[in-house]
Motif scaffolding. Sequence first.
Motif, PDB file in Angstrom:
ATOM      1  N   GLY A   1     -41.535  -1.920  44.064  1.00  0.00           N
ATOM      2  CA  GLY A   1     -40.094  -1.654  43.910  1.00  0.00           C
ATOM      3  C   GLY A   1     -39.323  -2.745  43.191  1.00  0.00           C
ATOM      4  O   GLY A   1     -38.098  -2.756  43.224  1.00  0.00           O
ATOM      5  N   LYS A   2     -40.016  -3.664  42.521  1.00  0.00           N
ATOM      6  CA  LYS A   2     -39.307  -4.743  41.810  1.00  0.00           C
ATOM      7  C   LYS A   2     -38.499  -4.161  40.657  1.00  0.00           C
ATOM      8  O   LYS A   2     -38.966  -3.265  39.947  1.00  0.00           O
ATOM      9  CB  LYS A   2     -40.307  -5.782  41.298  1.00  0.00           C
ATOM     10  N   ILE A   3     -37.310  -4.687  40.481  1.00  0.00           N
ATOM     11  CA  ILE A   3     -36.326  -4.067  39.584  1.00  0.00           C
ATOM     12  C   ILE A   3     -36.270  -4.727  38.207  1.00  0.00           C
ATOM     13  O   ILE A   3     -36.757  -5.835  38.009  1.00  0.00           O
ATOM     14  CB  ILE A   3     -34.919  -4.105  40.225  1.00  0.00           C
ATOM     15  N   ASP A   4     -35.614  -4.022  37.274  1.00  0.00           N
ATOM     16  CA  ASP A   4     -35.361  -4.537  35.923  1.00  0.00           C
ATOM     17  C   ASP A   4     -33.992  -5.212  35.832  1.00  0.00           C
ATOM     18  O   ASP A   4     -33.779  -6.069  34.976  1.00  0.00           O
ATOM     19  CB  ASP A   4     -35.361  -3.384  34.902  1.00  0.00           C
ATOM     20  N   LEU A   5     -33.050  -4.752  36.662  1.00  0.00           N
ATOM     21  CA  LEU A   5     -31.657  -5.168  36.514  1.00  0.00           C
ATOM     22  C   LEU A   5     -30.983  -5.178  37.881  1.00  0.00           C
ATOM     23  O   LEU A   5     -31.066  -4.189  38.614  1.00  0.00           O
ATOM     24  CB  LEU A   5     -30.923  -4.190  35.572  1.00  0.00           C
ATOM     25  N   LEU A   6     -30.307  -6.270  38.211  1.00  0.00           N
ATOM     26  CA  LEU A   6     -29.602  -6.386  39.492  1.00  0.00           C
ATOM     27  C   LEU A   6     -28.098  -6.286  39.277  1.00  0.00           C
ATOM     28  O   LEU A   6     -27.517  -7.054  38.505  1.00  0.00           O
ATOM     29  CB  LEU A   6     -29.930  -7.736  40.152  1.00  0.00           C
ATOM     30  N   GLY A   7     -27.474  -5.326  39.954  1.00  0.00           N
ATOM     31  CA  GLY A   7     -26.016  -5.278  40.001  1.00  0.00           C
ATOM     32  C   GLY A   7     -25.531  -6.090  41.192  1.00  0.00           C
ATOM     33  O   GLY A   7     -26.080  -5.962  42.290  1.00  0.00           O
ATOM     34  N   ILE A   8     -24.516  -6.916  40.971  1.00  0.00           N
ATOM     35  CA  ILE A   8     -23.992  -7.795  42.030  1.00  0.00           C
ATOM     36  C   ILE A   8     -22.551  -7.409  42.321  1.00  0.00           C
ATOM     37  O   ILE A   8     -21.683  -7.496  41.440  1.00  0.00           O
ATOM     38  CB  ILE A   8     -24.022  -9.270  41.582  1.00  0.00           C
ATOM     39  N   ASN A   9     -22.288  -6.965  43.535  1.00  0.00           N
ATOM     40  CA  ASN A   9     -20.915  -6.738  43.976  1.00  0.00           C
ATOM     41  C   ASN A   9     -20.467  -7.973  44.745  1.00  0.00           C
ATOM     42  O   ASN A   9     -21.078  -8.327  45.755  1.00  0.00           O
ATOM     43  CB  ASN A   9     -20.821  -5.514  44.894  1.00  0.00           C
TER      44      ASN A   9
END
Length: 458
Positions: free
Chosen positions: A283-291
């Motif tokens: 499940g490792k991601i390409d892009l992290l959104g930070i709120n």
Amino acid sequence: MKYAFPDNFWWGSASSALQTEGAREGETTWDYWFAREPNRFHNGVGPQQTSTFYQQWKTDIQLLKQLNHNSFRTSISWARLIPDGIGEVNPEAVDFYNQVIDELNEQGITPFITLFHFDMPMAMQEIGGWENRDVVDAYARYAQICFDLFGDRVLHWFTFNEPIVPVEGGYLYDFHYPNVVDFRRAATVAYHTVLAHAKAVQAYRAGHYAGEIGIVLNLTPSYPRSQNPADVKAAHVADLMFNRSFLDPVLRGEYPADLVALLKSYDQLPACKPDDGFLIAEGKIDLLGINYYQPRRVKCRDSAVNPQAPFMPEWFFDSYEMPGRKMNPYRGWEIYEPGIYDILVNLRDNYGNPRCFISENGMGVENEQRFIENGQINDQYRIEFISEHLAWLHKGISEGCNCLGYHMWTFIDNWSWCNAYKNRYGFIQLDLKTQQRTIKKSGEWFAATALNNSFDRE
């Protein structure tokens, strides 16, 4: 001083299906809860009374263009697309989302699409919601359907928005349905959410779609009251529970060992299956959104835990109200701009500097009408809020942090969960009675900043 941002920086805003679209065919937990306990919602205003994006999407996308957005994040409503969560796809929903996605692309606004933004279909909640692994599989199917329907035109996908919030709200602190206070059930919900995320990522990779997939996490940096070891440990536990419980699985493919050990010692671990570890690693991601909205300030507990009380995160720390902190009095949240920089530096130094962007940052203010001048809300306070955060963001980028954009919450005053319309967050003022839209001063400022890819401040 001039703050210039990298070329192709993402300027935009964020919203969600449930908070903007209005009534849908499939019932969500919010519809169900509001029908039974309207008193839990500010002024008794429920999720039917939104900013009517379902009807006004074309007008609203024109407004996004006027605000010089080059990107915009919203979500697909699982309950609108598949009303019972597992059955037939609703063709009207497919038409609607196709039109929105096509219009955004047509106007040069890159769509960022979230698959789950708190809106569990009620039919799925009735069989246990995220406590039930069948719902994990149903979500994975829903994700696959979305990729197949829209993946040729949506190149930035997010599995979840703020997945810790339904855990906290629904299973610990009683501010979301199903209003349970039970840590082990909360841990199970969190764990199954990570599995659901990983299954969606797995499906996306297997399909060889053209874009990228990530997740949006609300990160609240944990600051200890002092450097006393007891305070430092308290902040570390808060960080493990509220940040790293999702951050580590999606960026490192595994849970922090000290979080697992802590929960195990109190017999609070969720039930695991042998292949789960392999799935989470996928499940490792390409892009992290930070709120980012606020910091978390903590100190060690001053008093002993009542052993009869339900097990809670607060067994390990107390909140700390730092003297002299800057506050947004309407939301009861501290405003601490350097927090955005601290998050980016932590990601750079401890997580391999992942591709990321600020997916939400914003300021809710009550009764904004009192700031109307010549028919327009003069929200100078919001301009100062954004520019202060952007200045710290700029510092992070200048020091090598891999931050690709900034999205504000939100583009138009929208319905906000139990708070309904108490606090307004938008660049655009919404008149609830007439549905008239009027750009605020902050909207004009943001449009100029996005156009110039820079801003000046003293």
